[in-house]
Design a protein around this motif. Structure first.
Motif, PDB file in Angstrom:
ATOM      1  N   VAL A  14      -8.132  -3.501   0.325  1.00 26.89           N
ATOM      2  CA  VAL A  14      -8.606  -3.396  -1.056  1.00 26.89           C
ATOM      3  C   VAL A  14      -8.730  -4.782  -1.665  1.00 26.89           C
ATOM      4  O   VAL A  14      -9.727  -5.118  -2.303  1.00 26.89           O
ATOM      5  CB  VAL A  14      -7.641  -2.528  -1.901  1.00 26.89           C
ATOM      6  CG1 VAL A  14      -8.086  -2.472  -3.355  1.00 26.89           C
ATOM      7  CG2 VAL A  14      -7.522  -1.126  -1.307  1.00 26.89           C
ATOM      8  N   THR A  53       5.967  -5.621   4.763  1.00 23.62           N
ATOM      9  CA  THR A  53       5.252  -4.489   4.177  1.00 23.62           C
ATOM     10  C   THR A  53       6.166  -3.859   3.142  1.00 23.62           C
ATOM     11  O   THR A  53       7.391  -3.896   3.253  1.00 23.62           O
ATOM     12  CB  THR A  53       4.894  -3.410   5.214  1.00 23.62           C
ATOM     13  OG1 THR A  53       6.079  -2.728   5.625  1.00 23.62           O
ATOM     14  CG2 THR A  53       4.220  -4.025   6.441  1.00 23.62           C
ATOM     15  N   GLY A  76       0.844  -1.197   0.000  1.00 24.88           N
ATOM     16  CA  GLY A  76       0.000   0.000   0.000  1.00 24.88           C
ATOM     17  C   GLY A  76       0.873   1.238   0.000  1.00 24.88           C
ATOM     18  O   GLY A  76       2.036   1.181   0.382  1.00 24.88           O
ATOM     19  N   ILE A  84      -3.554  -5.733  -0.338  1.00 17.46           N
ATOM     20  CA  ILE A  84      -3.349  -4.313  -0.624  1.00 17.46           C
ATOM     21  C   ILE A  84      -4.252  -3.507   0.305  1.00 17.46           C
ATOM     22  O   ILE A  84      -5.456  -3.790   0.392  1.00 17.46           O
ATOM     23  CB  ILE A  84      -3.678  -3.986  -2.098  1.00 17.46           C
ATOM     24  CG1 ILE A  84      -2.756  -4.795  -3.029  1.00 17.46           C
ATOM     25  CG2 ILE A  84      -3.526  -2.488  -2.369  1.00 17.46           C
ATOM     26  CD1 ILE A  84      -3.020  -4.599  -4.510  1.00 17.46           C
ATOM     27  N   ILE A  85      -3.644  -2.563   1.023  1.00 18.03           N
ATOM     28  CA  ILE A  85      -4.471  -1.666   1.830  1.00 18.03           C
ATOM     29  C   ILE A  85      -4.256  -0.232   1.376  1.00 18.03           C
ATOM     30  O   ILE A  85      -3.189   0.135   0.878  1.00 18.03           O
ATOM     31  CB  ILE A  85      -4.228  -1.809   3.359  1.00 18.03           C
ATOM     32  CG1 ILE A  85      -2.783  -1.539   3.745  1.00 18.03           C
ATOM     33  CG2 ILE A  85      -4.648  -3.169   3.849  1.00 18.03           C
ATOM     34  CD1 ILE A  85      -2.596  -1.523   5.260  1.00 18.03           C
ATOM     35  N   ASN A  86      -5.318   0.547   1.522  1.00 16.01           N
ATOM     36  CA  ASN A  86      -5.271   1.962   1.149  1.00 16.01           C
ATOM     37  C   ASN A  86      -6.185   2.728   2.089  1.00 16.01           C
ATOM     38  O   ASN A  86      -7.295   2.280   2.367  1.00 16.01           O
ATOM     39  CB  ASN A  86      -5.730   2.123  -0.310  1.00 16.01           C
ATOM     40  CG  ASN A  86      -5.318   3.475  -0.869  1.00 16.01           C
ATOM     41  OD1 ASN A  86      -4.517   4.204  -0.267  1.00 16.01           O
ATOM     42  ND2 ASN A  86      -5.872   3.830  -2.016  1.00 16.01           N
ATOM     43  N   HIS A  87      -5.707   3.840   2.610  1.00 18.39           N
ATOM     44  CA  HIS A  87      -6.484   4.633   3.576  1.00 18.39           C
ATOM     45  C   HIS A  87      -7.041   3.774   4.703  1.00 18.39           C
ATOM     46  O   HIS A  87      -8.170   3.970   5.133  1.00 18.39           O
ATOM     47  CB  HIS A  87      -7.627   5.375   2.866  1.00 18.39           C
ATOM     48  CG  HIS A  87      -7.160   6.385   1.865  1.00 18.39           C
ATOM     49  ND1 HIS A  87      -6.343   7.440   2.197  1.00 18.39           N
ATOM     50  CD2 HIS A  87      -7.371   6.471   0.530  1.00 18.39           C
ATOM     51  CE1 HIS A  87      -6.084   8.148   1.108  1.00 18.39           C
ATOM     52  NE2 HIS A  87      -6.674   7.575   0.080  1.00 18.39           N
ATOM     53  N   LYS A  91       0.026   0.463   6.992  1.00 17.95           N
ATOM     54  CA  LYS A  91       0.857  -0.740   7.098  1.00 17.95           C
ATOM     55  C   LYS A  91       1.621  -0.770   8.419  1.00 17.95           C
ATOM     56  O   LYS A  91       1.576  -1.761   9.150  1.00 17.95           O
ATOM     57  CB  LYS A  91       1.845  -0.808   5.915  1.00 17.95           C
ATOM     58  CG  LYS A  91       1.182  -0.787   4.549  1.00 17.95           C
ATOM     59  CD  LYS A  91       2.194  -0.878   3.404  1.00 17.95           C
ATOM     60  CE  LYS A  91       3.222   0.235   3.349  1.00 17.95           C
ATOM     61  NZ  LYS A  91       2.628   1.578   3.021  1.00 17.95           N
ATOM     62  N   ALA A 116      -0.963   4.302   4.261  1.00 17.10           N
ATOM     63  CA  ALA A 116      -2.078   3.362   4.093  1.00 17.10           C
ATOM     64  C   ALA A 116      -2.476   2.678   5.401  1.00 17.10           C
ATOM     65  O   ALA A 116      -3.607   2.214   5.542  1.00 17.10           O
ATOM     66  CB  ALA A 116      -1.718   2.304   3.053  1.00 17.10           C
ATOM     67  N   HIS A 167       5.983  -0.706  -0.297  1.00 13.14           N
ATOM     68  CA  HIS A 167       5.156   0.006  -1.265  1.00 13.14           C
ATOM     69  C   HIS A 167       5.642  -0.225  -2.689  1.00 13.14           C
ATOM     70  O   HIS A 167       5.221   0.451  -3.607  1.00 13.14           O
ATOM     71  CB  HIS A 167       4.986   1.494  -0.910  1.00 13.14           C
ATOM     72  CG  HIS A 167       6.260   2.227  -0.672  1.00 13.14           C
ATOM     73  ND1 HIS A 167       6.782   2.398   0.577  1.00 13.14           N
ATOM     74  CD2 HIS A 167       7.100   2.833  -1.523  1.00 13.14           C
ATOM     75  CE1 HIS A 167       7.906   3.085   0.487  1.00 13.14           C
ATOM     76  NE2 HIS A 167       8.126   3.358  -0.771  1.00 13.14           N
TER      77      HIS A 167
END
Ligand code: ADP
Ligand code: ADP
Length: 224
Positions: A212, A189, A37, A205-208, A43, A41, A191
């Protein structure tokens, strides 16, 4: 049973910043699992909850079957963390660094075992030099050895190759793969999608602070 099970994890920092929102992750035993992410994000927050460094706001987390609230000592003993920032006493040698750390875990000092840990990260030649004389790459390798002192079944690396040159990145990857071959579950982790693709068999996948997607690397690549 999962290596790490995260259910409904949320983190709101003091001041109100919501870094992680209702995150659910099941990290299979034996995998190399990538948490991917962009910056911000969530992490590091997630990793720090696992490490016991950040108190979660809501949710349940267990490591190797041990709930981090109900059984914190066993949970903590099941995980080795390689943090993003390099920190250890610069006056200690790598050998001393590992022995002192083993002492914290109540592991009896054992010269042979300490040397094996250093050999595993190719630091045997530096065993008795001051840690401050190590290169950046050597310091990172020492952190990996330190995280493995208690032989945890799970090793977590937070952005292991951020700001690291290509050669060292390859070295770190090969250590990570070797440990995984020996049965250690790896969580990292990053990016860098490229890094996750090459190394991980499963990618979340993580976002905000939101999940995801979470799927085998091959499926993720087929979609792209
Ligand atoms: P990353 O490289 O993982 O994106 P950051 O640069 O966001 O990390 O943060 C570095 C450190 O600063 C972390 O320990 C994080 O907890 C802390 N930090 C980040 N953002 C804030 C903030 N808004 N307030 C206080 N501490 C923060
Ligand atoms: P990542 O590791 O994916 O870069 P982080 O978990 O470091 O993300 O940060 C997630 C969000 O939480 C960011 O907006 C960051 O600024 C914020 N944050 C991180 N640490 C703190 C903190 N100690 N206090 C307040 N906000 C923080």
């Amino acid at each position: 049973e999962a290596a790490i099970l995260i259910e409904g994890l949320s983190k709101v920092y003091q001041g109100g910043k919501q870094a992680v929102t209702d995150l659910n992750l099941r990290i299979p035993r034996g995998s190399i699992y990538g948490l991917l992410g962009p910056n911000g994000a969530g992490k590091s927050t997630t990793i720090n909850v696992l490490a016991g460094l950040v108190r979660k706001t809501a949710g349940r987390v267990s490591i190797w079957g041990f709930d981090i609230d109900q059984d914190p000592l066993n949970a903590r003993a099941s995980i080795g963390i390689v943090p993003q920032e390099i920190f250890f006493d610069p006056f200690f040698t790598p050998f001393e660094t590992l022995e002192v750390y083993a002492g914290l875990f109540g592991i009896p000092k054992h010269k042979r075992r300490t040397m094996e840990l250093l050999e595993a990260v190719h630091l045997e030649d530096k065993a008795f030099s001051h840690a401050r004389s190590l290169s950046g790459g050597m310091k990172r390798r020492l952190l990996v050895a330190k995280a493995m002192v208690a032989s945890p079944p799970v090793l977590v690396l937070d952005e292991p190759t951020a700001g690291v040159d290509i050669e060292l990145r390859q070295q770190l990857w090969s250590y990570v793969k070797k440990l995984n071959d020996q049965g250690v579950t790896i969580v990292l982790t990053t990016h860098y999608l490229e890094e996750a693709e090459q190394l991980c068999d499963r990618i979340a996948i993580i976002n905000h602070g939101h999940l995801v997607t979470d799927q085998p690397t091959r499926e993720l690549l087929d979609m792209a």
